[in-house]
Design a protein around this motif. Structure first.
Motif, PDB file in Angstrom:
ATOM      1  N   THR A  87       0.832  -1.207   0.000  1.00  0.00           N
ATOM      2  CA  THR A  87       0.000   0.000   0.000  1.00  0.00           C
ATOM      3  C   THR A  87       0.864   1.254   0.000  1.00  0.00           C
ATOM      4  OG1 THR A  87      -0.092  -0.027   2.426  1.00  0.00           O
ATOM      5  CG2 THR A  87      -1.873  -1.153   1.238  1.00  0.00           C
ATOM      6  N   ALA A  88       2.187   1.080  -0.092  1.00  0.00           N
ATOM      7  CA  ALA A  88       3.098   2.233  -0.048  1.00  0.00           C
ATOM      8  C   ALA A  88       2.776   3.197  -1.192  1.00  0.00           C
ATOM      9  CB  ALA A  88       4.540   1.762  -0.136  1.00  0.00           C
ATOM     10  N   PRO A  89       2.428   4.445  -0.887  1.00  0.00           N
ATOM     11  CA  PRO A  89       2.033   5.380  -1.952  1.00  0.00           C
ATOM     12  C   PRO A  89       3.197   5.874  -2.796  1.00  0.00           C
ATOM     13  CG  PRO A  89       2.054   6.510   0.165  1.00  0.00           C
ATOM     14  CD  PRO A  89       2.335   5.064   0.455  1.00  0.00           C
ATOM     15  N   ASP A  90       4.430   5.720  -2.286  1.00  0.00           N
ATOM     16  CA  ASP A  90       5.605   6.241  -3.000  1.00  0.00           C
ATOM     17  C   ASP A  90       6.493   5.128  -3.540  1.00  0.00           C
ATOM     18  OD1 ASP A  90       6.319   5.343  -0.518  1.00  0.00           O
ATOM     19  OD2 ASP A  90       7.628   7.037  -0.017  1.00  0.00           O
ATOM     20  N   ALA A  91       5.950   3.910  -3.662  1.00  0.00           N
ATOM     21  CA  ALA A  91       6.752   2.767  -4.109  1.00  0.00           C
ATOM     22  C   ALA A  91       7.225   2.948  -5.547  1.00  0.00           C
ATOM     23  CB  ALA A  91       5.944   1.486  -3.980  1.00  0.00           C
ATOM     24  N   VAL A  92       8.497   2.599  -5.784  1.00  0.00           N
ATOM     25  CA  VAL A  92       9.062   2.600  -7.136  1.00  0.00           C
ATOM     26  C   VAL A  92       9.791   1.274  -7.343  1.00  0.00           C
ATOM     27  CG1 VAL A  92       9.265   5.113  -7.300  1.00  0.00           C
ATOM     28  CG2 VAL A  92      11.141   3.782  -6.304  1.00  0.00           C
TER      29      VAL A  92
END
Length: 481
Positions: free
Chosen positions: A415-420
């Motif tokens: 659910t990490a909003p900044d995942a890359v």
């Protein structure tokens, strides 16, 4: 005392608990072949901080952080039991115990939950199974790392030999160096020494013979004390039954290909169709990294919602098959510089779905773009569902699949909003559902699936090899079906 002091004191307390868990986890693994997991993630040979981070990761999945104070009692309870070889998820034990309303003690509940691995029910520890790597490229070296890591008590898979073509002076030294250091996956966890006179690499005490040969027909594995071995061909040079049969030499019992198989070679995606492997099957394929990434979530969606048709677009990291700079290549576009271009290419993953998931009759199409990153890819899976659904419903379902289903080792969830992409290097799952990117509109769903096309795929290969070797131990508590 300030709030910051309270937080630091709590951290130090949890560090102390995690530190006390390490020797217990290690002893269970070495002496009983028990792998302690936390929500499908192994805690064997992990540091204090890694254990704490793995507990914290549960917050992304279950909605709240799991503490070592919650799981320690279950770990302690395991030490009192007569356990046989198994994998035991103390995260799942804690979660299912919290939902249990019978008033059992931790010890009583744990004994009941893992009863299949105790007493008369436990699996007998075997003598292990020899493994040979044919080729030592990107996948070969990662598979080697995993085999060495999982050697544990010595009763499981044993990497006995690597077969390569001699590359020149100091060949074995250079190959050992590539095993020791990797620009993407970092340092080898342990020690490596080389005996050039004996053509042997010793990694964490595992003696690995380096055999030089230009063709499978040149090797008699029994001359090296190897018997009934599983050979993993990671060269991709042979992909049909006729070609792969060349490996069935004295000392070799089965051949596993780390590329899509052709013709009647079974394409296996662990977690989906590994239980269809016939006991007498000697040649099989682990399909491709992309097939492994899309088939488990595709099966999960088909089981719950039905799938009428689909399309997968893979945005894939570049590979050694491409050129660093523009040069001749037998393919039309792969000759163009991989680090400088996005390159449209083909993928066989969509057509491979039919082999791994024959019960799915829906047409699946696919295409691929190679992009300038060295590892981790993303598959964008667009599906027409058999019934309408909401985004929240689909996400809740996939979250539960990643936690409690038989596919929990294949499907992860973030659910990490900044995942890359680089965040997923080293992931042991076949694919990771990106909750923030998921789109659902009626009977249309688009899933964004990250996958470490090197390491995650190598983990799937190892799972298949464990299964066919008979050392794939059961997991407790048993996943929900």
């Amino acid at each position: 005392m300030t709030v910051n002091d309270d937080s630091f004191t709590s951290w130090k307390n949890r560090e102390e608990i995690a530190e006390s868990m390490i020797p217990v986890i290690g002893k269970l693994h070495r002496e009983r072949d028990v792998t302690v997991l936390l929500h499908s993630r192994s805690l064997v040979n992990k540091s204090v901080v890694s254990i704490l981070k793995t507990h914290r990761f549960a917050r992304q999945i279950a909605g709240e952080e799991l503490s070592v104070t919650d799981t320690l009692p279950f770990l302690q309870a395991l030490t009192t039991l007569d356990l046989g070889p198994s994998q035991i998820d103390i995260g799942m034990l804690a979660a299912t115990y919290a939902a249990d309303e019978r008033g059992l003690s931790v010890e009583e509940f744990t004994a009941e939950a893992v009863s299949g691995a105790t007493g008369a029910n436990k699996i007998k520890r075997g003598d292990g199974r020899d493994v040979v790597l044919y080729g030592f490229g990107r996948i070969g070296r990662l598979v080697a790392r995993l085999l060495i890591e999982k050697a544990g008590s010595g009763n499981g898979l044993r990497l006995r030999a690597i077969v390569v073509r001699r590359g020149g002076d100091q060949d074995i030294v250079k190959r050992a160096s590539l095993l020791r250091r990797d620009s993407i996956h970092g340092q080898f966890q342990g020690t490596i020494t080389v005996d050039e006179a004996k053509n042997t690499i010793v990694a964490n005490g595992n003696e690995i013979k380096v055999i030089y040969a230009n063709d499978p027909s040149e090797v008699d594995y029994t001359a090296y004390g190897i018997k009934d071995a599983i050979l993993i061909d990671n060269t991709g040079k042979w992909r049909d039954r006729e070609g792969l049969s060349k490996h069935l030499r004295p000392g070799i019992d089965k051949v596993v290909l780390t590329a899509p198989g052709k013709g009647d070679v079974p394409n296996i995606v662990h977690g989906v169709n590994h239980d269809t492997i016939k006991p007498d099957e000697q040649i099989l394929s682990c399909a491709s990294c992309t097939t492994n990434a899309i088939v488990p979530p595709l099966k999960a969606m088909a089981d719950e919602y039905g799938v009428l048709r689909g399309h997968v677009e893979t945005v894939h990291s570049f590979t050694n098959d491409q050129n660093l700079l523009d040069n001749y290549h037998k393919a039309d576009r792969r000759g163009r510089s991989a680090p400088l271009n996005m390159v449209i290419t083909e993928t066989g993953a969509a057509s491979a779905v039919a082999k791994a998931l024959p019960e799915l009759k829906a047409p699946i199409t696919g295409s691929s773009i190679r992009v300038p990153v060295p590892d981790v890819s993303i598959a964008i899976l667009s599906l027409r569902l058999g019934r309408e659904a909401t985004r929240d419903e689909v996400l809740d379902y996939l979250r539960n699949v990643s936690l409690t289903s038989p596919l929990k080792r294949q499907i992860d969830f973030t659910t990490a909003p900044d995942a890359v992409s680089s965040d997923f290097m080293g992931s042991r799952h076949a694919s990771i559902v990106d909750a923030g990117a998921t789109k659902v509109d009626g009977d249309n769903a688009i899933l964004y699936l990250w996958y470490d096309n090197e390491f995650g795929y190598s983990c799937q290969v190892i799972r298949v090899v464990q299964h066919v070797s008979g050392v794939e131990y059961p997991t407790y508590p048993a996943p929900a079906v």
